[in-house]
Design an enzyme around this catalytic site. Sequence first.
Site, PDB file in Angstrom:
ATOM      1  N   SER A 217       0.842  -1.203   0.000  1.00  0.00           N
ATOM      2  CA  SER A 217       0.000   0.000   0.000  1.00  0.00           C
ATOM      3  C   SER A 217       0.873   1.246   0.000  1.00  0.00           C
ATOM      4  CB  SER A 217      -0.896   0.007   1.240  1.00  0.00           C
ATOM      5  OG  SER A 217      -1.526   1.275   1.360  1.00  0.00           O
ATOM      6  N   HIS A 218       0.344   2.315  -0.612  1.00  0.00           N
ATOM      7  CA  HIS A 218       1.025   3.612  -0.566  1.00  0.00           C
ATOM      8  C   HIS A 218       1.165   4.093   0.874  1.00  0.00           C
ATOM      9  CE1 HIS A 218       0.113   3.735  -4.825  1.00  0.00           C
ATOM     10  NE2 HIS A 218       0.713   4.895  -4.954  1.00  0.00           N
ATOM     11  N   SER A 219       0.211   3.664   1.708  1.00  0.00           N
ATOM     12  CA  SER A 219       0.181   4.143   3.087  1.00  0.00           C
ATOM     13  C   SER A 219       0.706   3.068   4.030  1.00  0.00           C
ATOM     14  CB  SER A 219      -1.264   4.502   3.451  1.00  0.00           C
ATOM     15  OG  SER A 219      -1.423   4.466   4.851  1.00  0.00           O
TER      16      SER A 219
END
Lengths: 206, 126
Positions: free
Chosen positions: B8-10
Amino acid sequence: MNTKTILEILVKMHQKIEEEKDFLTELDNAIADGDHGINMAKGFAVVESKLSQLQEQSIGAVLKTVGMTLVSAVGGSAGPLYGTAFMKAGMVMADKSIMDMNDFLACMKAAVDGVMMRGRSVQGEKTMLDAMIPALNAMEKANSEDLPAKAVVEAGVKAARNGVEYTKTIPATKGRASYIGERSIGHQDPGATSFTYLLDVVAKAL
Amino acid sequence: MVGIVIVSHSKKLAEGVLDATKIMADGCPIAVAGGADDGSYGTSYEKICNAVDTVYSEDGVIVLVDMGSAVMTTEMVIEDMGYNNVFLLDCPLAEGAIAASLSSFCGDDLETVKQQALSAKTEAKW
Protein backbone atom coordinates in the site's frame (compact mmCIF):
# COMPACT_ATOMS: atom_id res chain seq x y z
CA MET A 1 26.05 11.71 -28.71
CA ASN A 2 28.43 9.71 -26.58
CA THR A 3 28.25 8.64 -22.93
CA LYS A 4 29.65 11.99 -21.80
CA THR A 5 26.90 13.90 -23.66
CA ILE A 6 24.24 11.62 -22.17
CA LEU A 7 25.59 12.18 -18.65
CA GLU A 8 25.56 15.96 -19.20
CA ILE A 9 21.98 15.78 -20.43
CA LEU A 10 20.95 13.80 -17.34
CA VAL A 11 22.44 16.49 -15.08
CA LYS A 12 20.48 19.14 -16.99
CA MET A 13 17.33 17.02 -16.73
CA HIS A 14 17.73 17.01 -12.96
CA GLN A 15 18.21 20.81 -12.97
CA LYS A 16 15.12 21.35 -15.12
CA ILE A 17 12.95 19.06 -12.95
CA GLU A 18 14.25 20.80 -9.85
CA GLU A 19 13.32 24.20 -11.34
CA GLU A 20 9.85 23.01 -12.27
CA LYS A 21 9.28 20.86 -9.18
CA ASP A 22 6.71 23.15 -7.58
CA PHE A 23 4.80 23.67 -10.81
CA LEU A 24 4.62 19.90 -11.49
CA THR A 25 3.44 19.30 -7.95
CA GLU A 26 0.82 22.02 -8.34
CA LEU A 27 -0.45 20.39 -11.54
CA ASP A 28 -0.59 17.01 -9.83
CA ASN A 29 -2.31 18.46 -6.76
CA ALA A 30 -5.14 19.70 -8.95
CA ILE A 31 -6.07 16.26 -10.29
CA ALA A 32 -4.27 13.58 -8.27
CA ASP A 33 -2.04 13.05 -5.25
CA GLY A 34 0.34 15.96 -5.73
CA ASP A 35 3.61 14.08 -5.63
CA HIS A 36 4.84 14.26 -9.23
CA GLY A 37 7.27 17.18 -8.90
CA ILE A 38 8.64 16.04 -5.56
CA ASN A 39 9.02 12.44 -6.71
CA MET A 40 10.68 13.33 -10.02
CA ALA A 41 13.12 15.65 -8.27
CA LYS A 42 13.91 12.97 -5.70
CA GLY A 43 14.47 10.38 -8.46
CA PHE A 44 16.70 12.57 -10.61
CA ALA A 45 18.71 13.66 -7.57
CA VAL A 46 19.60 10.00 -6.92
CA VAL A 47 20.30 9.55 -10.65
CA GLU A 48 22.72 12.48 -10.60
CA SER A 49 24.51 11.08 -7.54
CA LYS A 50 25.30 7.90 -9.53
CA LEU A 51 26.56 9.53 -12.72
CA SER A 52 30.19 9.87 -11.65
CA GLN A 53 30.46 6.06 -11.52
CA LEU A 54 29.10 5.71 -15.05
CA GLN A 55 31.62 7.69 -17.11
CA GLU A 56 33.30 4.61 -18.57
CA GLN A 57 30.05 2.75 -19.22
CA SER A 58 28.19 2.18 -22.50
CA ILE A 59 25.13 4.31 -23.19
CA GLY A 60 22.95 1.23 -22.72
CA ALA A 61 24.39 0.62 -19.25
CA VAL A 62 23.90 4.28 -18.30
CA LEU A 63 20.24 4.29 -19.41
CA LYS A 64 19.54 1.01 -17.63
CA THR A 65 21.04 2.36 -14.42
CA VAL A 66 18.95 5.51 -14.73
CA GLY A 67 15.82 3.39 -15.20
CA MET A 68 16.52 1.12 -12.24
CA THR A 69 17.34 4.13 -10.07
CA LEU A 70 14.07 5.86 -10.94
CA VAL A 71 12.10 2.67 -10.16
CA SER A 72 13.63 2.37 -6.72
CA ALA A 73 13.91 6.05 -5.81
CA VAL A 74 10.68 7.62 -7.03
CA GLY A 75 7.84 5.97 -5.09
CA GLY A 76 4.97 7.14 -7.32
CA SER A 77 3.77 6.07 -10.77
CA ALA A 78 6.51 8.12 -12.42
CA GLY A 79 9.00 5.57 -11.01
CA PRO A 80 7.84 2.44 -12.83
CA LEU A 81 6.80 4.45 -15.92
CA TYR A 82 9.92 6.57 -16.50
CA GLY A 83 11.99 3.70 -15.09
CA THR A 84 10.60 1.33 -17.72
CA ALA A 85 11.10 3.97 -20.43
CA PHE A 86 14.81 4.41 -19.61
CA MET A 87 15.40 0.67 -19.14
CA LYS A 88 13.79 -0.16 -22.51
CA ALA A 89 15.90 2.54 -24.15
CA GLY A 90 18.93 1.02 -22.43
CA MET A 91 18.14 -2.37 -23.93
CA VAL A 92 18.00 -0.79 -27.41
CA MET A 93 21.42 0.83 -26.94
CA ALA A 94 23.00 -2.20 -25.24
CA ASP A 95 26.80 -1.84 -25.38
CA LYS A 96 26.87 1.04 -27.88
CA SER A 97 28.82 4.10 -26.82
CA ILE A 98 27.64 6.41 -29.62
CA MET A 99 24.01 7.35 -30.25
CA ASP A 100 22.84 8.75 -33.60
CA MET A 101 19.34 10.03 -34.43
CA ASN A 102 18.13 6.62 -35.60
CA ASP A 103 19.28 5.15 -32.28
CA PHE A 104 17.55 7.96 -30.40
CA LEU A 105 14.28 7.35 -32.24
CA ALA A 106 14.56 3.59 -31.64
CA CYS A 107 15.03 4.38 -27.93
CA MET A 108 12.00 6.66 -27.93
CA LYS A 109 9.92 4.00 -29.66
CA ALA A 110 10.97 1.41 -27.09
CA ALA A 111 10.21 3.89 -24.30
CA VAL A 112 6.71 4.57 -25.64
CA ASP A 113 6.01 0.84 -26.01
CA GLY A 114 7.36 0.24 -22.51
CA VAL A 115 5.16 2.94 -20.94
CA MET A 116 2.09 1.61 -22.81
CA MET A 117 2.82 -1.92 -21.57
CA ARG A 118 3.62 -0.96 -17.97
CA GLY A 119 0.74 1.50 -17.62
CA ARG A 120 -1.68 -0.59 -19.71
CA SER A 121 -2.48 2.67 -21.43
CA VAL A 122 -2.98 4.17 -24.87
CA GLN A 123 -3.05 7.69 -26.30
CA GLY A 124 -5.98 9.89 -25.24
CA GLU A 125 -6.19 8.91 -21.56
CA LYS A 126 -4.57 12.10 -20.24
CA THR A 127 -1.17 10.63 -19.49
CA MET A 128 2.46 11.17 -20.48
CA LEU A 129 1.69 9.15 -23.61
CA ASP A 130 -0.28 12.13 -24.94
CA ALA A 131 3.03 13.99 -25.20
CA MET A 132 5.30 11.01 -25.95
CA ILE A 133 3.42 9.55 -28.91
CA PRO A 134 2.94 12.80 -30.88
CA ALA A 135 6.58 13.69 -30.12
CA LEU A 136 7.79 10.35 -31.47
CA ASN A 137 5.64 10.67 -34.60
CA ALA A 138 6.85 14.22 -35.25
CA MET A 139 10.50 13.25 -34.78
CA GLU A 140 10.19 10.25 -37.08
CA LYS A 141 8.65 12.48 -39.74
CA ALA A 142 11.29 15.21 -39.33
CA ASN A 143 14.06 12.61 -39.45
CA SER A 144 12.67 11.11 -42.64
CA GLU A 145 12.93 14.62 -44.16
CA ASP A 146 16.65 14.60 -43.32
CA LEU A 147 16.43 17.56 -40.96
CA PRO A 148 19.44 18.08 -38.65
CA ALA A 149 19.28 16.38 -35.23
CA LYS A 150 18.43 19.53 -33.29
CA ALA A 151 15.53 20.35 -35.62
CA VAL A 152 14.25 16.78 -35.35
CA VAL A 153 14.09 16.91 -31.55
CA GLU A 154 12.69 20.45 -31.62
CA ALA A 155 9.86 19.14 -33.80
CA GLY A 156 9.29 16.54 -31.09
CA VAL A 157 9.20 19.18 -28.36
CA LYS A 158 6.66 21.23 -30.32
CA ALA A 159 4.43 18.17 -30.78
CA ALA A 160 4.82 17.27 -27.11
CA ARG A 161 3.76 20.80 -26.08
CA ASN A 162 0.68 20.48 -28.29
CA GLY A 163 0.08 17.13 -26.62
CA VAL A 164 0.19 18.79 -23.20
CA GLU A 165 -2.37 21.35 -24.41
CA TYR A 166 -4.51 18.48 -25.68
CA THR A 167 -4.51 16.86 -22.23
CA LYS A 168 -6.37 19.95 -20.94
CA THR A 169 -9.31 19.09 -23.19
CA ILE A 170 -9.87 15.48 -22.17
CA PRO A 171 -10.88 13.67 -18.96
CA ALA A 172 -8.41 11.34 -17.27
CA THR A 173 -9.30 7.68 -17.69
CA LYS A 174 -6.03 6.20 -16.34
CA GLY A 175 -4.25 6.68 -13.08
CA ARG A 176 -5.35 8.41 -9.95
CA ALA A 177 -6.77 11.39 -11.87
CA SER A 178 -9.40 9.06 -13.36
CA TYR A 179 -11.15 9.16 -9.98
CA ILE A 180 -12.13 12.76 -10.66
CA GLY A 181 -12.98 11.91 -14.29
CA GLU A 182 -14.70 14.76 -16.14
CA ARG A 183 -13.63 17.23 -13.46
CA SER A 184 -10.04 16.78 -14.65
CA ILE A 185 -10.90 18.61 -17.90
CA GLY A 186 -9.16 21.99 -18.02
CA HIS A 187 -6.09 20.71 -16.18
CA GLN A 188 -2.92 19.70 -18.02
CA ASP A 189 -1.39 16.33 -17.26
CA PRO A 190 1.72 16.46 -15.04
CA GLY A 191 3.36 13.42 -16.66
CA ALA A 192 2.91 14.81 -20.18
CA THR A 193 4.37 18.09 -18.88
CA SER A 194 7.43 16.53 -17.27
CA PHE A 195 8.12 14.47 -20.41
CA THR A 196 8.04 17.67 -22.47
CA TYR A 197 10.60 19.26 -20.13
CA LEU A 198 12.92 16.25 -20.46
CA LEU A 199 12.71 16.24 -24.26
CA ASP A 200 13.31 19.98 -24.34
CA VAL A 201 16.53 19.42 -22.37
CA VAL A 202 17.67 17.00 -25.09
CA ALA A 203 16.79 19.48 -27.85
CA LYS A 204 18.73 22.29 -26.15
CA ALA A 205 21.77 20.04 -25.68
CA LEU A 206 22.08 19.22 -29.38
CA MET B 1 1.53 -22.07 3.86
CA VAL B 2 1.04 -19.68 0.99
CA GLY B 3 2.69 -16.33 1.72
CA ILE B 4 0.80 -13.07 1.41
CA VAL B 5 2.26 -9.63 0.71
CA ILE B 6 0.29 -6.43 1.29
CA VAL B 7 1.46 -3.41 -0.74
CA SER B 8 0.00 0.00 0.00
CA HIS B 9 1.02 3.61 -0.57
CA SER B 10 0.18 4.14 3.09
CA LYS B 11 2.27 2.50 5.80
CA LYS B 12 -0.64 2.67 8.21
CA LEU B 13 -3.08 1.15 5.73
CA ALA B 14 -0.72 -1.78 5.06
CA GLU B 15 -0.21 -2.36 8.78
CA GLY B 16 -3.95 -2.03 9.41
CA VAL B 17 -4.72 -4.71 6.84
CA LEU B 18 -2.10 -6.93 8.48
CA ASP B 19 -3.77 -6.40 11.88
CA ALA B 20 -7.15 -7.29 10.40
CA THR B 21 -5.85 -10.62 9.07
CA LYS B 22 -4.42 -11.57 12.45
CA ILE B 23 -7.88 -11.72 14.05
CA MET B 24 -8.62 -14.99 12.24
CA ALA B 25 -5.36 -16.15 10.77
CA ASP B 26 -2.59 -15.25 13.18
CA GLY B 27 0.29 -17.46 12.07
CA CYS B 28 -0.19 -17.16 8.32
CA PRO B 29 2.98 -15.78 6.69
CA ILE B 30 2.09 -12.18 5.81
CA ALA B 31 4.48 -9.32 5.13
CA VAL B 32 3.75 -5.69 4.36
CA ALA B 33 5.37 -3.15 2.07
CA GLY B 34 3.78 0.09 3.21
CA GLY B 35 4.81 3.52 2.01
CA ALA B 36 7.88 4.73 0.12
CA ASP B 37 11.46 3.96 1.22
CA ASP B 38 11.43 6.83 3.72
CA GLY B 39 7.98 5.89 5.04
CA SER B 40 6.22 8.74 3.21
CA TYR B 41 3.18 8.10 1.00
CA GLY B 42 4.23 6.02 -2.01
CA THR B 43 5.50 2.58 -2.99
CA SER B 44 8.93 1.08 -2.60
CA TYR B 45 10.50 -1.45 -4.97
CA GLU B 46 12.91 -2.50 -2.24
CA LYS B 47 10.23 -2.96 0.43
CA ILE B 48 8.17 -5.11 -1.93
CA CYS B 49 11.23 -7.29 -2.75
CA ASN B 50 11.96 -7.71 0.95
CA ALA B 51 8.34 -8.53 1.77
CA VAL B 52 8.20 -11.21 -0.94
CA ASP B 53 11.49 -12.69 0.30
CA THR B 54 10.21 -12.72 3.89
CA VAL B 55 7.15 -14.88 3.16
CA TYR B 56 8.43 -16.83 0.15
CA SER B 57 8.34 -20.62 0.22
CA GLU B 58 7.72 -23.37 -2.34
CA ASP B 59 4.02 -23.00 -1.54
CA GLY B 60 4.06 -19.66 -3.37
CA VAL B 61 3.09 -16.09 -2.64
CA ILE B 62 0.21 -13.81 -3.54
CA VAL B 63 0.62 -10.04 -3.57
CA LEU B 64 -2.32 -7.72 -2.94
CA VAL B 65 -1.99 -4.00 -3.69
CA ASP B 66 -3.93 -0.77 -3.42
CA MET B 67 -3.48 1.06 -6.74
CA GLY B 68 -1.39 2.82 -9.36
CA SER B 69 2.32 2.61 -8.73
CA ALA B 70 1.72 -0.25 -6.27
CA VAL B 71 0.50 -2.31 -9.23
CA MET B 72 3.29 -1.29 -11.59
CA THR B 73 6.12 -1.54 -9.07
CA THR B 74 4.93 -4.96 -7.90
CA GLU B 75 4.84 -6.18 -11.49
CA MET B 76 8.45 -5.08 -11.94
CA VAL B 77 9.50 -6.80 -8.71
CA ILE B 78 7.83 -10.08 -9.74
CA GLU B 79 9.39 -9.94 -13.21
CA ASP B 80 12.83 -9.17 -11.79
CA MET B 81 12.75 -11.77 -9.01
CA GLY B 82 11.90 -14.46 -11.56
CA TYR B 83 9.73 -16.70 -9.37
CA ASN B 84 7.01 -18.61 -11.19
CA ASN B 85 4.83 -19.00 -8.09
CA VAL B 86 4.45 -15.36 -7.03
CA PHE B 87 1.27 -13.69 -8.27
CA LEU B 88 -0.14 -10.17 -8.20
CA LEU B 89 -3.92 -10.35 -7.78
CA ASP B 90 -6.56 -7.78 -8.69
CA CYS B 91 -8.91 -7.77 -5.70
CA PRO B 92 -10.00 -5.50 -2.83
CA LEU B 93 -7.05 -5.14 -0.48
CA ALA B 94 -8.59 -5.68 2.96
CA GLU B 95 -11.31 -8.20 2.08
CA GLY B 96 -8.93 -10.11 -0.21
CA ALA B 97 -6.25 -10.26 2.47
CA ILE B 98 -8.67 -11.55 5.10
CA ALA B 99 -10.11 -14.22 2.79
CA ALA B 100 -6.68 -15.30 1.52
CA SER B 101 -4.95 -15.37 4.89
CA LEU B 102 -7.63 -17.58 6.35
CA SER B 103 -7.41 -19.90 3.36
CA SER B 104 -3.63 -20.06 3.59
CA PHE B 105 -3.75 -20.61 7.36
CA CYS B 106 -6.12 -23.54 6.81
CA GLY B 107 -3.49 -25.12 4.56
CA ASP B 108 -5.07 -24.52 1.17
CA ASP B 109 -2.83 -24.65 -1.90
CA LEU B 110 -1.80 -21.61 -3.96
CA GLU B 111 -4.62 -21.97 -6.49
CA THR B 112 -7.28 -22.12 -3.76
CA VAL B 113 -5.79 -19.17 -1.87
CA LYS B 114 -5.76 -17.18 -5.10
CA GLN B 115 -9.41 -18.00 -5.73
CA GLN B 116 -10.33 -17.02 -2.18
CA ALA B 117 -8.64 -13.64 -2.59
CA LEU B 118 -10.26 -13.05 -5.98
CA SER B 119 -13.69 -14.00 -4.63
CA ALA B 120 -13.50 -10.79 -2.58
CA LYS B 121 -13.91 -8.94 -5.85
CA THR B 122 -17.40 -10.27 -6.50
CA GLU B 123 -18.59 -11.26 -3.03
CA ALA B 124 -21.56 -9.07 -2.02
CA LYS B 125 -21.41 -7.62 1.50
CA TRP B 126 -25.08 -8.37 2.09
